[in-house]
Design a protein around this motif. Structure first.
Motif, short mmCIF file in Angstrom:
data_model
loop_
_atom_site.label_atom_id
_atom_site.label_comp_id
_atom_site.label_asym_id
_atom_site.label_seq_id
_atom_site.Cartn_x
_atom_site.Cartn_y
_atom_site.Cartn_z
N ASP A 1 -0.26 40.20 20.46
CA ASP A 1 0.47 40.31 21.72
C ASP A 1 1.60 41.33 21.63
O ASP A 1 1.86 42.06 22.59
CB ASP A 1 1.02 38.95 22.15
CG ASP A 1 -0.07 38.04 22.69
OD1 ASP A 1 -1.13 38.54 23.11
OD2 ASP A 1 0.14 36.81 22.69
N LEU A 2 2.27 41.40 20.49
CA LEU A 2 3.34 42.40 20.34
C LEU A 2 2.78 43.81 20.52
O LEU A 2 3.40 44.66 21.16
CB LEU A 2 4.02 42.26 18.97
CG LEU A 2 4.99 41.10 18.84
CD1 LEU A 2 5.33 40.85 17.37
CD2 LEU A 2 6.27 41.38 19.64
N LEU A 3 1.62 44.05 19.99
CA LEU A 3 1.02 45.39 20.07
C LEU A 3 0.54 45.73 21.47
O LEU A 3 0.28 46.90 21.76
CB LEU A 3 -0.11 45.54 19.05
CG LEU A 3 0.32 45.54 17.59
CD1 LEU A 3 -0.89 45.57 16.67
CD2 LEU A 3 1.28 46.68 17.28
N LYS A 4 0.45 44.76 22.35
CA LYS A 4 0.11 45.02 23.75
C LYS A 4 1.28 45.63 24.51
O LYS A 4 1.11 46.26 25.54
CB LYS A 4 -0.31 43.72 24.45
CG LYS A 4 -1.63 43.18 23.99
CD LYS A 4 -1.93 41.85 24.68
CE LYS A 4 -3.21 41.23 24.17
NZ LYS A 4 -3.44 39.89 24.76
N LEU A 5 2.50 45.40 24.02
CA LEU A 5 3.69 45.88 24.71
C LEU A 5 3.79 47.39 24.63
O LEU A 5 3.64 47.97 23.54
CB LEU A 5 4.95 45.24 24.11
CG LEU A 5 5.06 43.73 24.23
CD1 LEU A 5 6.22 43.21 23.38
CD2 LEU A 5 5.24 43.31 25.68
N PRO A 6 4.03 48.07 25.75
CA PRO A 6 4.14 49.53 25.74
C PRO A 6 5.21 50.01 24.75
O PRO A 6 6.33 49.50 24.75
CB PRO A 6 4.56 49.86 27.18
CG PRO A 6 4.08 48.71 27.99
CD PRO A 6 4.20 47.51 27.10
N GLY A 7 4.82 50.94 23.91
CA GLY A 7 5.75 51.53 22.96
C GLY A 7 5.96 50.75 21.69
O GLY A 7 6.73 51.16 20.83
N VAL A 8 5.29 49.62 21.54
CA VAL A 8 5.45 48.81 20.32
C VAL A 8 4.28 49.06 19.39
O VAL A 8 3.13 48.84 19.75
CB VAL A 8 5.56 47.31 20.66
CG1 VAL A 8 5.60 46.47 19.39
CG2 VAL A 8 6.80 47.04 21.51
N GLY A 9 4.61 49.55 18.21
CA GLY A 9 3.60 49.78 17.18
C GLY A 9 3.75 48.76 16.07
O GLY A 9 4.54 47.81 16.17
N ARG A 10 3.03 48.96 15.01
CA ARG A 10 3.02 47.99 13.90
C ARG A 10 4.39 47.84 13.25
O ARG A 10 4.78 46.74 12.89
CB ARG A 10 1.97 48.39 12.86
CG ARG A 10 0.54 48.30 13.41
CD ARG A 10 -0.47 48.41 12.30
NE ARG A 10 -0.41 47.26 11.42
CZ ARG A 10 -0.99 46.08 11.66
NH1 ARG A 10 -1.69 45.91 12.77
NH2 ARG A 10 -0.88 45.09 10.80
N LYS A 11 5.12 48.94 13.10
CA LYS A 11 6.44 48.87 12.48
C LYS A 11 7.35 47.93 13.29
O LYS A 11 7.96 47.01 12.74
CB LYS A 11 7.07 50.26 12.39
CG LYS A 11 8.50 50.27 11.91
CD LYS A 11 9.11 51.66 12.04
CE LYS A 11 10.60 51.55 12.13
NZ LYS A 11 11.23 52.79 12.54
N SER A 12 7.43 48.16 14.58
CA SER A 12 8.28 47.34 15.44
C SER A 12 7.79 45.90 15.48
O SER A 12 8.58 44.95 15.40
CB SER A 12 8.30 47.90 16.86
OG SER A 12 8.80 49.21 16.87
N ALA A 13 6.48 45.73 15.59
CA ALA A 13 5.91 44.38 15.64
C ALA A 13 6.20 43.61 14.36
O ALA A 13 6.56 42.43 14.39
CB ALA A 13 4.41 44.45 15.91
N ASN A 14 6.06 44.28 13.22
CA ASN A 14 6.36 43.62 11.95
C ASN A 14 7.83 43.24 11.84
O ASN A 14 8.16 42.17 11.33
CB ASN A 14 5.95 44.51 10.76
CG ASN A 14 4.53 44.27 10.34
OD1 ASN A 14 4.13 43.16 10.01
ND2 ASN A 14 3.72 45.33 10.35
N LEU A 15 8.70 44.10 12.34
CA LEU A 15 10.13 43.78 12.29
C LEU A 15 10.42 42.51 13.11
O LEU A 15 11.14 41.62 12.66
CB LEU A 15 10.97 44.95 12.80
CG LEU A 15 12.48 44.78 12.65
CD1 LEU A 15 12.88 44.78 11.18
CD2 LEU A 15 13.22 45.85 13.40
N ILE A 16 9.84 42.43 14.29
CA ILE A 16 10.01 41.24 15.13
C ILE A 16 9.42 40.02 14.43
O ILE A 16 10.06 38.95 14.37
CB ILE A 16 9.32 41.45 16.51
CG1 ILE A 16 9.98 42.60 17.29
CG2 ILE A 16 9.32 40.14 17.31
CD1 ILE A 16 11.39 42.38 17.70
#
Length: 170
Positions: free
Chosen positions: A96-111
């Motif tokens: 679901d994080l990767l569905k968000l516009p502009g969110v890639g693996r780096k950002s998703a992993n941080l969250i």
């Protein structure tokens, strides 16, 4: 020495050098970390921490950012999706994080790691550079490939702090 043994030794040394570690982005709500990590792609975490003070004064909620004119702020599409599709909650899973516009693996992993306390490997420039220099990966520059190689040798319970310590060291 195997990469697994090397990884354990690196973790041990980083823990000694940086016993207390944490995300360098300052936040008090998950959506604010999401905004900050998007901005961090353009400048340092220290600069982001300064800029978001005024940003969050002007746009104090997901709703305010979601309603913002795209010409003013380009994160509004991501905030609209949070509001409309996820009930105003930052997702707690990679899909679901990767569905968000502009969110890639780096950002998703941080969250995943910092907000939800789940195993996460944030392959930022420090991680990629240092893991290649140390020999945990061999000449790999692609963030996803580095992440996948590190999952093989970094114990999940160490993954999030390992990445933060690489930033501290880098």
């Amino acid at each position: 020495m195997t990469k697994e043994k090397l990884a354990i030794e690196v973790i041990k040394r980083l823990k000694t050098a940086y016993p207390r570690t944490d995300c360098t982005l300052e936040y008090d709500e998950a959506w604010k970390l999401l905004v900050s990590v998007r901005l961090a792609a353009q400048c340092t975490d220290a600069r982001v921490n300064v800029v978001v003070v005024d940003l969050f004064k002007k746009y104090p909620s997901i709703e305010a950012l979601a309603d913002a004119d795209v010409s003013e702020i380009d994160i509004s599409a991501c905030m609209r999706m949070l509001r409309d599709d996820f009930g105003g909650l930052v997702p707690d899973n990679m899909t679901d994080l990767l569905k968000l516009p502009g969110v890639g693996r780096k950002s998703a992993n941080l969250i995943m790691g910092d907000v939800y306390g789940k195993p996460a490997i944030v392959t930022d420039t420090h991680c990629i550079r240092l893991c290649n220099r140390i020999g945990l990966v061999d000449g790999i520059k692609d963030p996803k490939k580095v992440e996948m190689e590190l999952w093989k040798i970094i114990p999940p319970e160490e993954s999030n702090d390992f990445c933060h310590r690489l930033v501290d060291h880098g």
